[in-house]
Design a protein around this motif. Structure first.
Motif, PDB file in Angstrom:
ATOM      1  N   ILE A 380      -1.162   3.011   1.077  1.00 48.83           N
ATOM      2  CA  ILE A 380      -1.507   2.600   2.298  1.00 48.83           C
ATOM      3  C   ILE A 380      -2.371   1.320   2.337  1.00 48.83           C
ATOM      4  O   ILE A 380      -3.439   1.365   1.601  1.00 48.83           O
ATOM      5  N   ARG A 381      -1.929   0.283   2.872  1.00 46.23           N
ATOM      6  CA  ARG A 381      -2.742  -1.118   2.811  1.00 46.23           C
ATOM      7  C   ARG A 381      -3.324  -1.328   4.343  1.00 46.23           C
ATOM      8  O   ARG A 381      -2.503  -1.383   5.318  1.00 46.23           O
ATOM      9  N   GLU A 382      -4.558  -2.070   4.238  1.00 41.16           N
ATOM     10  CA  GLU A 382      -5.031  -2.393   5.688  1.00 41.16           C
ATOM     11  C   GLU A 382      -4.164  -3.476   6.216  1.00 41.16           C
ATOM     12  O   GLU A 382      -4.174  -3.523   7.377  1.00 41.16           O
ATOM     13  N   ASN A 383      -3.887  -4.456   5.307  1.00 35.79           N
ATOM     14  CA  ASN A 383      -3.043  -5.694   5.667  1.00 35.79           C
ATOM     15  C   ASN A 383      -1.658  -5.246   6.313  1.00 35.79           C
ATOM     16  O   ASN A 383      -0.943  -6.261   6.834  1.00 35.79           O
ATOM     17  N   HIS A 384      -1.228  -4.129   6.258  1.00 35.09           N
ATOM     18  CA  HIS A 384       0.049  -3.581   6.791  1.00 35.09           C
ATOM     19  C   HIS A 384      -0.224  -2.973   8.063  1.00 35.09           C
ATOM     20  O   HIS A 384       0.473  -2.330   8.721  1.00 35.09           O
ATOM     21  N   LEU A 385      -1.602  -3.025   8.683  1.00 27.58           N
ATOM     22  CA  LEU A 385      -1.740  -2.292   9.853  1.00 27.58           C
ATOM     23  C   LEU A 385      -0.856  -2.591  11.202  1.00 27.58           C
ATOM     24  O   LEU A 385      -0.299  -1.445  11.684  1.00 27.58           O
ATOM     25  N   PHE A 386      -0.625  -3.903  11.215  1.00 27.41           N
ATOM     26  CA  PHE A 386       0.221  -4.207  12.298  1.00 27.41           C
ATOM     27  C   PHE A 386       1.670  -3.826  12.294  1.00 27.41           C
ATOM     28  O   PHE A 386       2.606  -3.538  12.996  1.00 27.41           O
ATOM     29  N   ARG A 387       2.078  -3.735  10.939  1.00 21.19           N
ATOM     30  CA  ARG A 387       3.542  -3.309  10.710  1.00 21.19           C
ATOM     31  C   ARG A 387       3.757  -1.773  11.026  1.00 21.19           C
ATOM     32  O   ARG A 387       4.774  -1.367  11.480  1.00 21.19           O
TER      33      ARG A 387
END
Length: 392
Positions: A380-387
């Motif tokens: 899980i990645r923070e920069n994938h939050l909006f995805r």
């Protein structure tokens, strides 16, 4: 109206004090996993709240994991019990008793000595004697056999004393006798020292209607009976050693089976190691891995959001491990209870034997679930939050 003091290089203090007073300001500077470790008490509190509020869906995953692992474990346990039942039937029918037939050339002491060998459970020598006439049946003499003391264990006799004769259960019931009573014969009164079961189930029928007379293990006999379990060629070789050293080369010497109805042999060890259900342990571990992964992956939006606001990945890891451990251990407890109930019915052996073998599956599912949860968290990645938000 008071004009707020402007923050300048010459007056930096006020701006820092205002930032410091704003909740979450320090966490906001932590980034996605750098610095700012949570206290253990806070981590425990967070994990407990997530479990109590249903955020983790702990009950759902615990029941799912328990259902899968218990089903696999019980399937294998019943397969093991079926093997134990077959083995018990094989032994009870006398199919494990090997008979050395060497008329007048079987050494009694050598036969008795087989009982002390690992491949042979018990052994005794047998010779046919003269028929005995019973006072209650003067016109129908009953066959008699002289045996060494070791035959008592082969036949399952528990004699009351060393003196007296043994009779089969059918004869005892027909004559209305039992161990401890006296039998009137043409040889005088004979004490009944013991009674043994000898059903008509395909075994050699001679001892099913006879008087068995224990005698000292000395001299030559006709046969040597040895209860060899498991049945192996090595055991047959050992039984052949009971043939007298001075046997006539023309004497017929054979080793056979007391009861052939259930087949010549039953390799319980090979069937146990080759059973189809033996893969239940890796199957249970795989179930734990998948469910652990799914349980955390389903919360990817929540976890990415926590990373975004500055919660450290280390604190999240500790929380996830605690939450997953809680529901996976609960699943282990449920599976253990179900397995314990399943290994008792119709089990001829110690139920704990099958339980100890098959509890390994549910137990293996616990670390597997933890591993799955950790892998899911690391992906899980923070920069994938909006995805994650769009895919929810």
């Amino acid at each position: 109206m008071n004009v707020p003091e402007e923050r300048t290089p010459e007056n930096p203090g006020r701006g820092r004090r205002e930032d410091a007073g704003r909740p979450g300001a320090s966490e906001g500077r932590l980034g996605s996993g750098s610095g700012g470790a949570m206290r253990p008490a806070a981590i425990l509190s967070e994990a407990w709240r997530n479990l109590a509020t249903g955020t983790t869906r702990a009950a759902v995953f615990a029941i799912a994991l328990a259902a899968v692992t218990a089903s696999l474990a019980i399937t294998d346990a019943r397969a093991i019990i079926a093997l134990q039942q077959r083995a018990a039937e094989f032994i009870a029918a006398g199919a494990s008793v090997r008979v050395l037939d060497a008329a007048g050339s079987t050494d009694g002491p050598s036969c008795e000595a087989l009982s002390g060998l690992p491949a042979v459970g018990s052994a005794g020598a047998v010779s046919e004697g003269t028929p005995v006439t019973l006072a209650v049946m003067p016109d129908n003499p009953i066959p008699s056999y002289e045996v060494t003391p070791g035959m008592g264990e082969v036949l399952g006799v528990r004699p009351l004393s060393a003196e007296g004769v043994w009779i089969p259960t059918d004869v005892a019931e027909k004559l209305g006798l039992e161990a401890g009573r006296t039998l009137q014969t043409d040889r005088g009164p004979l004490a009944i020292a013991g009674v043994y079961d000898y059903p008509d189930d395909g075994r050699d029928s001679r001892l099913g209607y006879a008087l068995v007379i224990p005698t000292v293990a000395a001299g030559a006999f006709d046969q040597c009976w040895a209860n060899a379990w498991p049945v192996t060629e090595e055991a047959d070789g050992l039984i052949r050693s009971a043939v007298a050293a001075d046997v006539d080369p023309d004497t017929s010497v054979t080793v056979g089976q007391l009861n052939t109805r259930l087949g010549a042999s039953f390799d319980a060890a090979a069937e146990f190691s080759g059973r189809i259900t033996r893969t239940t342990v890796p199957g249970a571990a795989l179930a734990g891995l998948v469910l652990g992964f799914v349980a955390i992956r389903a919360r990817r939006l929540e976890i990415a959001g926590a990373l975004h606001v500055g919660q450290s990945r280390r604190a999240l890891l500790a929380t996830v491990v605690l939450e997953t451990a809680a529901w996976s251990v609960a699943a282990l407890a449920l599976a253990a209870c179900a397995l314990l109930l399943a290994v008792v019915p119709n089990n001829p052996a110690d139920p704990l034997h099958a339980f100890a073998i098959d509890i390994r599956g549910p137990a293996a599912a616990v670390p597997a679930a933890l591993a799955g949860a950790v892998v899911a968290l690391l992906l899980i990645r923070e920069n994938h939050l909006f995805r994650y938000f769009k895919d929810r």
